[in-house]
Motif scaffolding. Structure first.
Motif, PDB file in Angstrom:
ATOM      1  N   LEU A   1      69.931 -39.180  49.922  1.00  0.00           N
ATOM      2  CA  LEU A   1      71.336 -39.206  50.318  1.00  0.00           C
ATOM      3  C   LEU A   1      71.684 -40.390  51.213  1.00  0.00           C
ATOM      4  O   LEU A   1      72.845 -40.568  51.577  1.00  0.00           O
ATOM      5  CB  LEU A   1      71.707 -37.887  51.000  1.00  0.00           C
ATOM      6  CG  LEU A   1      71.606 -36.668  50.076  1.00  0.00           C
ATOM      7  CD1 LEU A   1      71.761 -35.380  50.856  1.00  0.00           C
ATOM      8  CD2 LEU A   1      72.644 -36.759  48.964  1.00  0.00           C
ATOM      9  N   VAL A   2      70.693 -41.201  51.572  1.00  0.00           N
ATOM     10  CA  VAL A   2      70.950 -42.415  52.349  1.00  0.00           C
ATOM     11  C   VAL A   2      71.517 -43.456  51.392  1.00  0.00           C
ATOM     12  O   VAL A   2      70.850 -43.898  50.463  1.00  0.00           O
ATOM     13  CB  VAL A   2      69.671 -42.937  53.038  1.00  0.00           C
ATOM     14  CG1 VAL A   2      69.924 -44.286  53.685  1.00  0.00           C
ATOM     15  CG2 VAL A   2      69.177 -41.926  54.063  1.00  0.00           C
ATOM     16  N   LYS A   3      72.780 -43.834  51.619  1.00  0.00           N
ATOM     17  CA  LYS A   3      73.477 -44.766  50.733  1.00  0.00           C
ATOM     18  C   LYS A   3      73.897 -46.060  51.431  1.00  0.00           C
ATOM     19  O   LYS A   3      74.146 -47.055  50.771  1.00  0.00           O
ATOM     20  CB  LYS A   3      74.739 -44.110  50.147  1.00  0.00           C
ATOM     21  CG  LYS A   3      74.512 -42.780  49.470  1.00  0.00           C
ATOM     22  CD  LYS A   3      73.764 -42.933  48.183  1.00  0.00           C
ATOM     23  CE  LYS A   3      73.674 -41.578  47.480  1.00  0.00           C
ATOM     24  NZ  LYS A   3      72.643 -41.509  46.492  1.00  0.00           N
ATOM     25  N   THR A   4      74.021 -46.039  52.757  1.00  0.00           N
ATOM     26  CA  THR A   4      74.544 -47.208  53.457  1.00  0.00           C
ATOM     27  C   THR A   4      73.944 -47.343  54.847  1.00  0.00           C
ATOM     28  O   THR A   4      73.470 -46.369  55.423  1.00  0.00           O
ATOM     29  CB  THR A   4      76.086 -47.143  53.566  1.00  0.00           C
ATOM     30  OG1 THR A   4      76.577 -48.372  54.101  1.00  0.00           O
ATOM     31  CG2 THR A   4      76.556 -45.999  54.444  1.00  0.00           C
ATOM     32  N   ASP A   5      73.962 -48.565  55.342  1.00  0.00           N
ATOM     33  CA  ASP A   5      73.651 -48.815  56.749  1.00  0.00           C
ATOM     34  C   ASP A   5      74.788 -49.607  57.392  1.00  0.00           C
ATOM     35  O   ASP A   5      74.643 -50.152  58.469  1.00  0.00           O
ATOM     36  CB  ASP A   5      72.307 -49.534  56.907  1.00  0.00           C
ATOM     37  CG  ASP A   5      72.292 -50.900  56.240  1.00  0.00           C
ATOM     38  OD1 ASP A   5      73.295 -51.289  55.619  1.00  0.00           O
ATOM     39  OD2 ASP A   5      71.268 -51.587  56.349  1.00  0.00           O
TER      40      ASP A   5
ATOM     41  N   LEU B   1      75.893 -43.246  63.122  1.00  0.00           N
ATOM     42  CA  LEU B   1      76.322 -43.694  61.803  1.00  0.00           C
ATOM     43  C   LEU B   1      75.887 -42.697  60.737  1.00  0.00           C
ATOM     44  O   LEU B   1      74.695 -42.381  60.643  1.00  0.00           O
ATOM     45  CB  LEU B   1      75.705 -45.062  61.497  1.00  0.00           C
ATOM     46  CG  LEU B   1      75.845 -45.592  60.085  1.00  0.00           C
ATOM     47  CD1 LEU B   1      77.304 -45.915  59.767  1.00  0.00           C
ATOM     48  CD2 LEU B   1      74.970 -46.824  59.894  1.00  0.00           C
ATOM     49  N   CYS B   2      76.813 -42.207  59.937  1.00  0.00           N
ATOM     50  CA  CYS B   2      76.475 -41.368  58.790  1.00  0.00           C
ATOM     51  C   CYS B   2      75.898 -42.276  57.723  1.00  0.00           C
ATOM     52  O   CYS B   2      76.530 -43.231  57.289  1.00  0.00           O
ATOM     53  CB  CYS B   2      77.722 -40.661  58.260  1.00  0.00           C
ATOM     54  SG  CYS B   2      77.424 -39.785  56.704  1.00  0.00           S
ATOM     55  N   ARG B   3      74.682 -41.974  57.295  1.00  0.00           N
ATOM     56  CA  ARG B   3      73.997 -42.836  56.340  1.00  0.00           C
ATOM     57  C   ARG B   3      74.413 -42.565  54.900  1.00  0.00           C
ATOM     58  O   ARG B   3      73.991 -43.275  54.001  1.00  0.00           O
ATOM     59  CB  ARG B   3      72.481 -42.676  56.499  1.00  0.00           C
ATOM     60  CG  ARG B   3      71.965 -43.164  57.842  1.00  0.00           C
ATOM     61  CD  ARG B   3      72.322 -44.624  58.145  1.00  0.00           C
ATOM     62  NE  ARG B   3      71.742 -45.543  57.208  1.00  0.00           N
ATOM     63  CZ  ARG B   3      70.555 -46.119  57.346  1.00  0.00           C
ATOM     64  NH1 ARG B   3      69.838 -45.887  58.439  1.00  0.00           N
ATOM     65  NH2 ARG B   3      70.106 -46.931  56.432  1.00  0.00           N
ATOM     66  N   THR B   4      75.267 -41.578  54.666  1.00  0.00           N
ATOM     67  CA  THR B   4      75.786 -41.346  53.325  1.00  0.00           C
ATOM     68  C   THR B   4      77.072 -42.117  53.081  1.00  0.00           C
ATOM     69  O   THR B   4      77.219 -42.770  52.060  1.00  0.00           O
ATOM     70  CB  THR B   4      76.018 -39.839  53.073  1.00  0.00           C
ATOM     71  OG1 THR B   4      74.782 -39.151  53.228  1.00  0.00           O
ATOM     72  CG2 THR B   4      76.564 -39.581  51.683  1.00  0.00           C
ATOM     73  N   CYS B   5      78.010 -42.086  54.046  1.00  0.00           N
ATOM     74  CA  CYS B   5      79.331 -42.684  53.803  1.00  0.00           C
ATOM     75  C   CYS B   5      79.727 -43.775  54.793  1.00  0.00           C
ATOM     76  O   CYS B   5      80.753 -44.415  54.600  1.00  0.00           O
ATOM     77  CB  CYS B   5      80.400 -41.607  53.776  1.00  0.00           C
ATOM     78  SG  CYS B   5      80.750 -40.871  55.391  1.00  0.00           S
TER      79      CYS B   5
ATOM     80  N   ARG C   1      78.702 -32.291  55.035  1.00  0.00           N
ATOM     81  CA  ARG C   1      77.316 -31.942  54.689  1.00  0.00           C
ATOM     82  C   ARG C   1      76.458 -33.188  54.435  1.00  0.00           C
ATOM     83  O   ARG C   1      75.418 -33.105  53.805  1.00  0.00           O
ATOM     84  CB  ARG C   1      77.250 -30.978  53.504  1.00  0.00           C
ATOM     85  CG  ARG C   1      78.040 -29.687  53.704  1.00  0.00           C
ATOM     86  CD  ARG C   1      77.743 -28.968  54.966  1.00  0.00           C
ATOM     87  NE  ARG C   1      76.450 -28.283  54.919  1.00  0.00           N
ATOM     88  CZ  ARG C   1      75.932 -27.619  55.922  1.00  0.00           C
ATOM     89  NH1 ARG C   1      76.577 -27.526  57.054  1.00  0.00           N
ATOM     90  NH2 ARG C   1      74.761 -27.055  55.810  1.00  0.00           N
ATOM     91  N   HIS C   2      76.884 -34.348  54.941  1.00  0.00           N
ATOM     92  CA  HIS C   2      76.060 -35.559  54.888  1.00  0.00           C
ATOM     93  C   HIS C   2      74.993 -35.412  55.968  1.00  0.00           C
ATOM     94  O   HIS C   2      75.307 -35.407  57.154  1.00  0.00           O
ATOM     95  CB  HIS C   2      76.905 -36.806  55.139  1.00  0.00           C
ATOM     96  CG  HIS C   2      77.947 -37.043  54.103  1.00  0.00           C
ATOM     97  ND1 HIS C   2      79.010 -37.891  54.319  1.00  0.00           N
ATOM     98  CD2 HIS C   2      78.088 -36.564  52.843  1.00  0.00           C
ATOM     99  CE1 HIS C   2      79.766 -37.918  53.236  1.00  0.00           C
ATOM    100  NE2 HIS C   2      79.231 -37.122  52.325  1.00  0.00           N
ATOM    101  N   PRO C   3      73.710 -35.321  55.604  1.00  0.00           N
ATOM    102  CA  PRO C   3      72.705 -34.840  56.548  1.00  0.00           C
ATOM    103  C   PRO C   3      72.119 -35.848  57.519  1.00  0.00           C
ATOM    104  O   PRO C   3      71.639 -35.451  58.581  1.00  0.00           O
ATOM    105  CB  PRO C   3      71.601 -34.320  55.629  1.00  0.00           C
ATOM    106  CG  PRO C   3      71.714 -35.154  54.408  1.00  0.00           C
ATOM    107  CD  PRO C   3      73.185 -35.412  54.244  1.00  0.00           C
ATOM    108  N   ILE C   4      72.125 -37.138  57.216  1.00  0.00           N
ATOM    109  CA  ILE C   4      71.363 -38.078  58.041  1.00  0.00           C
ATOM    110  C   ILE C   4      72.285 -39.025  58.807  1.00  0.00           C
ATOM    111  O   ILE C   4      73.174 -39.659  58.234  1.00  0.00           O
ATOM    112  CB  ILE C   4      70.366 -38.885  57.187  1.00  0.00           C
ATOM    113  CG1 ILE C   4      69.378 -37.922  56.516  1.00  0.00           C
ATOM    114  CG2 ILE C   4      69.625 -39.924  58.035  1.00  0.00           C
ATOM    115  CD1 ILE C   4      68.405 -38.581  55.563  1.00  0.00           C
ATOM    116  N   ILE C   5      72.038 -39.106  60.121  1.00  0.00           N
ATOM    117  CA  ILE C   5      72.736 -40.061  60.978  1.00  0.00           C
ATOM    118  C   ILE C   5      71.708 -41.009  61.599  1.00  0.00           C
ATOM    119  O   ILE C   5      70.533 -40.668  61.709  1.00  0.00           O
ATOM    120  CB  ILE C   5      73.531 -39.373  62.111  1.00  0.00           C
ATOM    121  CG1 ILE C   5      72.616 -38.502  62.984  1.00  0.00           C
ATOM    122  CG2 ILE C   5      74.704 -38.587  61.547  1.00  0.00           C
ATOM    123  CD1 ILE C   5      73.254 -38.012  64.272  1.00  0.00           C
ATOM    124  N   THR C   6      72.187 -42.174  61.999  1.00  0.00           N
ATOM    125  CA  THR C   6      71.356 -43.152  62.694  1.00  0.00           C
ATOM    126  C   THR C   6      72.089 -43.576  63.952  1.00  0.00           C
ATOM    127  O   THR C   6      73.313 -43.754  63.935  1.00  0.00           O
ATOM    128  CB  THR C   6      71.088 -44.382  61.799  1.00  0.00           C
ATOM    129  OG1 THR C   6      70.359 -43.951  60.649  1.00  0.00           O
ATOM    130  CG2 THR C   6      70.280 -45.444  62.523  1.00  0.00           C
TER     131      THR C   6
END
Length: 89
Positions: A10-14, A37-41, A63-68
């Motif tokens: 689900l990681v799509k962007t940085d 940062l939401c790594r999906t959107c 429900r975007h699960p990963i943040i950085t």
């Protein structure tokens, strides 16, 4: 709880959508403590130490699960679902 995150797909962007700060706090004219940062959107939200907790609210809504962390010198990420900290390469 898994030993590794199962949501890497689900990681799509940085790239942050809003490089100036928390999207919702900017609209409200409010302040924040740290940015995530939401790594999906690419949504930029404030951390749970901030009064508005927009990064976590974004997770619950999307429900975007990963943040950085977007803080200088920090390279950690967090998966809300797996409750796991990690460093994304």
């Amino acid at each position: 709880m898994p030993a590794t995150c199962t949501h890497f797909h689900l990681v799509k962007t940085d790239e942050p959508r809003t490089p100036q700060g928390c999207e919702e706090c900017l609209k409200m004219g409010d302040s924040w403590v740290h940015l995530r940062l939401c790594r999906t959107c690419g949504h930029v939200g404030c951390c749970d130490d901030s009064k508005n907790k927009h990064a976590t609210k974004h997770y619950h809504a999307s429900r975007h699960p990963i943040i950085t962390s977007l803080e200088p010198g920090e390279d950690w990420s967090w998966c809300y679902i797996d409750e796991l900290a990690m460093v994304l390469e």
